[in-house]
Design an enzyme around this catalytic site. Sequence first.
Site, PDB file in Angstrom:
ATOM      1  N   LEU A 164       0.864  -1.171   0.000  1.00  0.00           N
ATOM      2  CA  LEU A 164       0.000   0.000   0.000  1.00  0.00           C
ATOM      3  C   LEU A 164       0.902   1.223   0.000  1.00  0.00           C
ATOM      4  O   LEU A 164       1.996   1.199   0.565  1.00  0.00           O
ATOM      5  CB  LEU A 164      -0.899   0.033   1.246  1.00  0.00           C
ATOM      6  CG  LEU A 164      -1.944  -1.073   1.393  1.00  0.00           C
ATOM      7  CD1 LEU A 164      -2.661  -0.935   2.740  1.00  0.00           C
ATOM      8  CD2 LEU A 164      -2.955  -1.032   0.259  1.00  0.00           C
ATOM      9  N   ASP A 165       0.459   2.303  -0.631  1.00  0.00           N
ATOM     10  CA  ASP A 165       1.216   3.540  -0.579  1.00  0.00           C
ATOM     11  C   ASP A 165       1.416   3.965   0.876  1.00  0.00           C
ATOM     12  O   ASP A 165       0.609   3.630   1.755  1.00  0.00           O
ATOM     13  CB  ASP A 165       0.478   4.659  -1.316  1.00  0.00           C
ATOM     14  CG  ASP A 165       0.378   4.413  -2.813  1.00  0.00           C
ATOM     15  OD1 ASP A 165       1.163   3.601  -3.324  1.00  0.00           O
ATOM     16  OD2 ASP A 165      -0.482   5.046  -3.449  1.00  0.00           O
ATOM     17  N   LYS A 166       2.459   4.720   1.116  1.00  0.00           N
ATOM     18  CA  LYS A 166       2.756   5.193   2.466  1.00  0.00           C
ATOM     19  C   LYS A 166       1.531   5.800   3.138  1.00  0.00           C
ATOM     20  O   LYS A 166       1.228   5.509   4.295  1.00  0.00           O
ATOM     21  CB  LYS A 166       3.883   6.223   2.408  1.00  0.00           C
ATOM     22  CG  LYS A 166       4.151   6.929   3.731  1.00  0.00           C
ATOM     23  CD  LYS A 166       5.189   8.018   3.575  1.00  0.00           C
ATOM     24  CE  LYS A 166       5.383   8.787   4.874  1.00  0.00           C
ATOM     25  NZ  LYS A 166       6.366   9.896   4.734  1.00  0.00           N
ATOM     26  N   THR A 168      -1.683   5.501   2.326  1.00  0.00           N
ATOM     27  CA  THR A 168      -2.919   4.730   2.238  1.00  0.00           C
ATOM     28  C   THR A 168      -2.975   3.794   3.434  1.00  0.00           C
ATOM     29  O   THR A 168      -1.996   3.100   3.741  1.00  0.00           O
ATOM     30  CB  THR A 168      -2.983   3.922   0.932  1.00  0.00           C
ATOM     31  OG1 THR A 168      -2.983   4.812  -0.179  1.00  0.00           O
ATOM     32  CG2 THR A 168      -4.229   3.056   0.882  1.00  0.00           C
ATOM     33  N   ARG A 269      -5.707   6.142  -7.458  1.00  0.00           N
ATOM     34  CA  ARG A 269      -5.448   7.583  -7.470  1.00  0.00           C
ATOM     35  C   ARG A 269      -5.432   8.123  -8.901  1.00  0.00           C
ATOM     36  O   ARG A 269      -5.997   9.183  -9.190  1.00  0.00           O
ATOM     37  CB  ARG A 269      -4.127   7.871  -6.758  1.00  0.00           C
ATOM     38  CG  ARG A 269      -4.134   7.442  -5.295  1.00  0.00           C
ATOM     39  CD  ARG A 269      -2.746   7.384  -4.693  1.00  0.00           C
ATOM     40  NE  ARG A 269      -2.124   8.712  -4.634  1.00  0.00           N
ATOM     41  CZ  ARG A 269      -0.865   8.904  -4.256  1.00  0.00           C
ATOM     42  NH1 ARG A 269      -0.095   7.862  -3.920  1.00  0.00           N
ATOM     43  NH2 ARG A 269      -0.369  10.123  -4.216  1.00  0.00           N
TER      44      ARG A 269
END
Length: 340
Positions: A164-166, A168, A269
Amino acid sequence: MEQAQAIISSTPAESGSLDDGEDLFVHGVELRALRVETQLHGQRLDKVLAQVVPEFSRSYLQQLIDAGSICVNGVPLRKQAAKLKVGDVLQLELRPTAQSQAFAPQAMDLQVVYQDAQVYVVNKPAGLVVHPAPGNWSGTLLNGLLAMDPSLAQVPRAGIVHRLDKDTSGLMVVARTRQAMDALVQAIAARSMHRQYLALAKGPWRGAKFQTVQLPIGRDPRNRLRMAVVDLATTAGKSAQTDFYLLGQVAQGCLVHCVLHTGRTHQIRVHMASMGHPLLGDSVYGGPTVAGLVRQALHAFRLAFAHPVTGAPLAFESPLPPDLAALLGDWGLRYNAAPL
């Protein structure tokens, strides 16, 4: 030995010369001796080093060569392309770097929502980087996992099979064994692992309540730090598909249920921005700043997959974190999850 044979395993010592048969640590510098075995005969010095000390980056090892910190049979060798022979003894003067220490355990408070002998399911908070990378060599989820379960050091990437993105938040599965990891990687490739997200996005919803976006994603040719919808005829990229369901809306924005069919970098996104609905707080893709929100408004709230060993169906749900729940409350909207 498969690659190169250490003359002896690392043995810390206070001081002394580097004799054949030992590794020493002197004033924070590790002096390491390695003997070239048959498998590495005739290979370049820089390529051999990349294999026998993989915890250091190739660029760092090349710097050591240039600085004369690598000796072959007692003589400094500054030529990266120099060929080595079986029986050559390498003497390495190694200094710790952030990257070489990236896989160190670091205690942190991780929320484990499920565990058995094969897997963990964790609820990642926003702001936590998943895997060490330039700029974030420590303080990552991987470091926390190694502190929580030292046996994960025996599993590639400490069992991390997806990211997961930082900024998110939400659910991730972690493999505890190599068998589980291989099965979970195959499930992701086969698209049989189901990942669903909740997003708060800019403006009232446009169009039908249910929409599918199938647009390829690649590096933005105008900004290499971003991803973008691309034309595969002219720009490298991969196919991507996301389903979007409108759950509620007000003038300020909309609550959207997102279902991934592929797992491209920044997929939700990018797709939402392409629809004219960038995520709130996502300045990278044009999302507006919102008071009290310091990250993109995206939460991985559902995760479902077959158990990698038993095949039993597993499904998990994570409630909206406080920052997103507060924003939804400010809008006067309420989220009620549908049954799993």
